[in-house]
Design a protein around this motif. Structure first.
Motif, PDB file in Angstrom:
ATOM      1  N   LEU A  51      42.187  35.330  44.333  1.00  0.00           N
ATOM      2  CA  LEU A  51      42.141  36.298  43.502  1.00  0.00           C
ATOM      3  C   LEU A  51      43.603  35.827  43.002  1.00  0.00           C
ATOM      4  O   LEU A  51      44.133  34.560  43.196  1.00  0.00           O
ATOM      5  CB  LEU A  51      43.283  37.378  44.729  1.00  0.00           C
ATOM      6  N   ARG A  52      43.661  35.818  41.641  1.00  0.00           N
ATOM      7  CA  ARG A  52      45.010  35.984  40.449  1.00  0.00           C
ATOM      8  C   ARG A  52      46.115  36.504  41.407  1.00  0.00           C
ATOM      9  O   ARG A  52      47.424  35.925  40.832  1.00  0.00           O
ATOM     10  CB  ARG A  52      44.582  35.988  39.192  1.00  0.00           C
ATOM     11  N   SER A  53      46.249  37.496  41.872  1.00  0.00           N
ATOM     12  CA  SER A  53      47.223  38.128  42.462  1.00  0.00           C
ATOM     13  C   SER A  53      46.762  39.175  43.242  1.00  0.00           C
ATOM     14  O   SER A  53      46.072  39.689  43.324  1.00  0.00           O
ATOM     15  CB  SER A  53      48.286  39.147  41.435  1.00  0.00           C
ATOM     16  N   PRO A  54      47.943  39.329  45.020  1.00  0.00           N
ATOM     17  CA  PRO A  54      47.032  39.739  45.681  1.00  0.00           C
ATOM     18  C   PRO A  54      46.953  41.956  45.742  1.00  0.00           C
ATOM     19  O   PRO A  54      45.814  42.606  45.610  1.00  0.00           O
ATOM     20  CB  PRO A  54      48.430  39.604  46.357  1.00  0.00           C
ATOM     21  N   ASP A  55      47.312  42.323  44.178  1.00  0.00           N
ATOM     22  CA  ASP A  55      46.476  43.166  43.133  1.00  0.00           C
ATOM     23  C   ASP A  55      46.349  43.191  42.740  1.00  0.00           C
ATOM     24  O   ASP A  55      46.479  44.076  41.470  1.00  0.00           O
ATOM     25  CB  ASP A  55      48.027  44.077  43.343  1.00  0.00           C
ATOM     26  N   GLU A  56      45.429  41.836  42.064  1.00  0.00           N
ATOM     27  CA  GLU A  56      44.327  42.280  41.116  1.00  0.00           C
ATOM     28  C   GLU A  56      43.468  43.312  40.640  1.00  0.00           C
ATOM     29  O   GLU A  56      43.416  43.457  39.834  1.00  0.00           O
ATOM     30  CB  GLU A  56      43.514  41.171  41.781  1.00  0.00           C
ATOM     31  N   PHE A  57      43.006  44.317  41.870  1.00  0.00           N
ATOM     32  CA  PHE A  57      42.858  45.510  42.040  1.00  0.00           C
ATOM     33  C   PHE A  57      43.559  46.392  41.069  1.00  0.00           C
ATOM     34  O   PHE A  57      42.353  46.920  40.355  1.00  0.00           O
ATOM     35  CB  PHE A  57      42.036  46.072  43.031  1.00  0.00           C
ATOM     36  N   VAL A  58      44.507  46.850  41.493  1.00  0.00           N
ATOM     37  CA  VAL A  58      44.939  47.669  40.724  1.00  0.00           C
ATOM     38  C   VAL A  58      45.550  47.375  39.143  1.00  0.00           C
ATOM     39  O   VAL A  58      45.273  48.225  38.475  1.00  0.00           O
ATOM     40  CB  VAL A  58      46.495  47.975  41.932  1.00  0.00           C
ATOM     41  N   ALA A  67      54.558  42.078  28.177  1.00  0.00           N
ATOM     42  CA  ALA A  67      54.030  42.444  29.678  1.00  0.00           C
ATOM     43  C   ALA A  67      53.090  42.893  29.823  1.00  0.00           C
ATOM     44  O   ALA A  67      52.211  42.507  30.551  1.00  0.00           O
ATOM     45  CB  ALA A  67      55.575  44.166  30.446  1.00  0.00           C
ATOM     46  N   PHE A  68      52.277  42.780  28.842  1.00  0.00           N
ATOM     47  CA  PHE A  68      50.394  43.461  28.992  1.00  0.00           C
ATOM     48  C   PHE A  68      49.798  41.726  29.306  1.00  0.00           C
ATOM     49  O   PHE A  68      49.242  41.580  30.164  1.00  0.00           O
ATOM     50  CB  PHE A  68      49.810  43.924  27.725  1.00  0.00           C
ATOM     51  N   GLY A  69      50.812  41.263  28.338  1.00  0.00           N
ATOM     52  CA  GLY A  69      50.307  40.453  28.253  1.00  0.00           C
ATOM     53  C   GLY A  69      50.504  38.957  29.895  1.00  0.00           C
ATOM     54  O   GLY A  69      49.253  38.086  30.118  1.00  0.00           O
ATOM     55  N   ARG A  70      51.828  39.484  29.983  1.00  0.00           N
ATOM     56  CA  ARG A  70      51.658  39.069  31.613  1.00  0.00           C
ATOM     57  C   ARG A  70      51.418  39.229  32.773  1.00  0.00           C
ATOM     58  O   ARG A  70      51.264  38.689  33.700  1.00  0.00           O
ATOM     59  CB  ARG A  70      53.169  38.970  31.413  1.00  0.00           C
ATOM     60  N   GLU A  71      50.985  40.559  32.903  1.00  0.00           N
ATOM     61  CA  GLU A  71      51.291  41.183  34.185  1.00  0.00           C
ATOM     62  C   GLU A  71      49.989  41.927  34.198  1.00  0.00           C
ATOM     63  O   GLU A  71      49.944  42.224  35.877  1.00  0.00           O
ATOM     64  CB  GLU A  71      52.447  42.470  34.206  1.00  0.00           C
ATOM     65  N   ILE A  72      48.994  42.100  33.567  1.00  0.00           N
ATOM     66  CA  ILE A  72      47.997  42.881  33.480  1.00  0.00           C
ATOM     67  C   ILE A  72      46.837  42.189  33.022  1.00  0.00           C
ATOM     68  O   ILE A  72      44.955  42.124  33.689  1.00  0.00           O
ATOM     69  CB  ILE A  72      47.943  44.367  32.354  1.00  0.00           C
ATOM     70  N   ALA A  73      47.010  41.861  31.625  1.00  0.00           N
ATOM     71  CA  ALA A  73      45.683  41.055  30.994  1.00  0.00           C
ATOM     72  C   ALA A  73      44.658  40.250  31.212  1.00  0.00           C
ATOM     73  O   ALA A  73      42.988  40.218  31.368  1.00  0.00           O
ATOM     74  CB  ALA A  73      45.506  40.491  29.671  1.00  0.00           C
ATOM     75  N   PHE A  74      45.371  39.648  33.053  1.00  0.00           N
ATOM     76  CA  PHE A  74      44.454  38.626  33.358  1.00  0.00           C
ATOM     77  C   PHE A  74      43.505  39.306  34.389  1.00  0.00           C
ATOM     78  O   PHE A  74      43.137  38.418  35.073  1.00  0.00           O
ATOM     79  CB  PHE A  74      45.709  37.410  34.247  1.00  0.00           C
ATOM     80  N   ALA A  75      44.155  40.195  34.555  1.00  0.00           N
ATOM     81  CA  ALA A  75      42.626  40.997  36.237  1.00  0.00           C
ATOM     82  C   ALA A  75      41.530  40.975  35.877  1.00  0.00           C
ATOM     83  O   ALA A  75      41.330  41.618  34.991  1.00  0.00           O
ATOM     84  CB  ALA A  75      43.638  41.873  35.907  1.00  0.00           C
ATOM     85  N   ARG A  76      41.215  40.763  36.338  1.00  0.00           N
ATOM     86  CA  ARG A  76      39.505  40.600  36.721  1.00  0.00           C
ATOM     87  C   ARG A  76      38.712  42.294  37.587  1.00  0.00           C
ATOM     88  O   ARG A  76      39.592  41.998  38.089  1.00  0.00           O
ATOM     89  CB  ARG A  76      38.986  39.206  37.121  1.00  0.00           C
ATOM     90  N   THR A  77      37.682  42.814  36.525  1.00  0.00           N
ATOM     91  CA  THR A  77      36.932  43.140  36.671  1.00  0.00           C
ATOM     92  C   THR A  77      36.827  42.938  38.153  1.00  0.00           C
ATOM     93  O   THR A  77      36.173  41.709  39.297  1.00  0.00           O
ATOM     94  CB  THR A  77      34.861  43.323  36.349  1.00  0.00           C
ATOM     95  N   PHE A  78      36.394  43.216  39.417  1.00  0.00           N
ATOM     96  CA  PHE A  78      34.979  43.761  40.709  1.00  0.00           C
ATOM     97  C   PHE A  78      34.261  44.397  41.049  1.00  0.00           C
ATOM     98  O   PHE A  78      34.331  45.987  40.385  1.00  0.00           O
ATOM     99  CB  PHE A  78      36.984  43.253  41.383  1.00  0.00           C
ATOM    100  N   GLY A  79      33.663  44.195  41.888  1.00  0.00           N
ATOM    101  CA  GLY A  79      32.579  45.283  42.659  1.00  0.00           C
ATOM    102  C   GLY A  79      32.773  44.426  44.554  1.00  0.00           C
ATOM    103  O   GLY A  79      32.785  43.445  44.436  1.00  0.00           O
ATOM    104  N   PHE A  80      31.305  45.108  44.346  1.00  0.00           N
ATOM    105  CA  PHE A  80      31.486  45.022  46.002  1.00  0.00           C
ATOM    106  C   PHE A  80      29.401  44.447  46.255  1.00  0.00           C
ATOM    107  O   PHE A  80      28.814  44.706  45.548  1.00  0.00           O
ATOM    108  CB  PHE A  80      31.152  46.133  47.051  1.00  0.00           C
ATOM    109  N   LEU A  81      29.608  43.191  47.372  1.00  0.00           N
ATOM    110  CA  LEU A  81      28.115  42.121  47.339  1.00  0.00           C
ATOM    111  C   LEU A  81      27.528  42.996  47.605  1.00  0.00           C
ATOM    112  O   LEU A  81      26.166  43.432  47.203  1.00  0.00           O
ATOM    113  CB  LEU A  81      28.451  41.127  48.658  1.00  0.00           C
TER     114      LEU A  81
END
Ligand SMILES: [Zn+2]
Length: 320
Positions: free
Chosen positions: A238-245, A190-204
């Motif tokens: 985004l890679r998913s709408p909730d990539e941030f969380v 599940a980690f490999g499928r649901e979490i690993a792809f989510a990137r770090t994020f920041g504000f311009l």
């Protein structure tokens, strides 16, 4: 040390695992902005994760431990005896999330390359070399009561549960993030499928301030989601709408690995980050009556542990 138990007893427990080969990465480091490289190698049972600075005379080593956290501003950095390694959390998340218990990590450039800003490259690397069982049972930390850290409206908690899970709530005053909540029941798959792809994020709007402080010098749309006032600047979105969380869950799994032992319990983060996770782990170590060390056998398909045996030594006799 496993006392008077027979080999057949030992074999029934979930064993420690290491890598089946060596994985190598190189690329830009997020904060220094310089080229860095890393070799992730197999290691002996009970090593945990150790970093070795391959470009520093004497090749000093730094254990991935809460005791060695030196900085939690925007990333988790470790240090020991005057040397430091920045931005370890995505690599550690990729290893811990993939079920690697022991690894030696050689680092050149004093920071882990940021790659695409997620843990996916590390997970793919682990999948390529595979995992090998090491014939030594895996100790885990079972949470027995609620342990909490709070600061400035952020909160992180560990609660008893029959498996490891991570739930997280973020609430950003930004139209593209807002409030996001997710509950993640951990398994390596599940980690490999649901979490690993989510990137770090920041504000311009924060970028110049970070650069002025000497941070995020290597940041780009290649390795972070960057948010303008009302849009995502990355051409692919985004890679998913909730990539941030999802990324906050990724970060927390990386941070929690600095306890040096997998957890059986539920982590809950509310607007939490590296700093509050460090406070939580310090609280864990300060309250040994709230956990014990166990060997586990027989998970069901849901990664709930059916059979749990306390390690018959005083919990404090292992180094955490
Ligand atoms: Zn992160």
């Amino acid at each position: 040390m496993f006392f008077a138990k027979s080999n057949s007893d030992m074999e029934k427990y979930v064993q420690q695992k290491t890598l089946g080969g060596t994985i190598e990465f190189s690329g830009i480091a997020l904060h220094t902005g310089k080229e860095a490289s890393v070799r992730i190698l197999p290691a002996e049972p009970d090593t945990g994760y150790r970093f070795r600075l391959s470009d520093v005379p004497g090749n000093p080593e730094v254990e991935a431990s809460v005791h060695n956290i030196r900085d939690t501003l925007l990333a988790t950095s470790l240090g020991f005896n005057g040397v430091s390694i920045k931005t370890v959390e995505h690599l550690l998340s990729g290893l811990a999330g993939s079920g690697v218990d022991n690894s030696l990590i050689e680092v050149s450039g004093q920071e882990i390359p940021i790659l695409d800003g997620s843990a996916a490259p590390f997970v793919r690397g682990v999948e390529m070399v595979g995992l090998v069982e090491q014939g030594v049972p895996k100790k885990m930390m079972r949470i027995l009561g609620e342990i909490e850290a709070r600061e400035n409206g952020s909160r992180a908690v560990l609660e008893p549960a029959d498996r490891f899970s991570v739930s997280f709530t973020i609430d950003f005053a930004h139209p593209l993030i807002g409030r996001q909540e997710m509950e993640f029941d951990y398994s390596p798959e599940a980690f490999g499928r649901e979490i690993a792809f989510a990137r770090t994020f920041g504000f311009l709007k924060d970028v110049q301030g970070m650069v002025d402080k000497g941070l995020a010098l290597g940041g780009s749309l290649e390795n972070a989601v960057v948010l303008g006032d009302d849009r995502i600047l990355n051409p692919g979105g985004l890679r998913s709408p909730d990539e941030f969380v999802r990324h906050k869950i990724l970060d927390s799994i990386g941070d929690l690995s600095l306890l040096g032992i997998p957890i059986i319990g539920a982590y809950k983060g509310f607007k939490a980050g590296h700093r509050i996770n460090r406070l939580l782990m310090q609280e864990v170590l300060a309250r040994p009556e709230m956990w014990d060390l166990v060997l586990v056998a027989d998970h069901d398909g849901q990664d709930r542990y059916r059979e749990i045996d306390p390690v018959d030594s005083h919990p404090l006799s292992i180094t955490l």
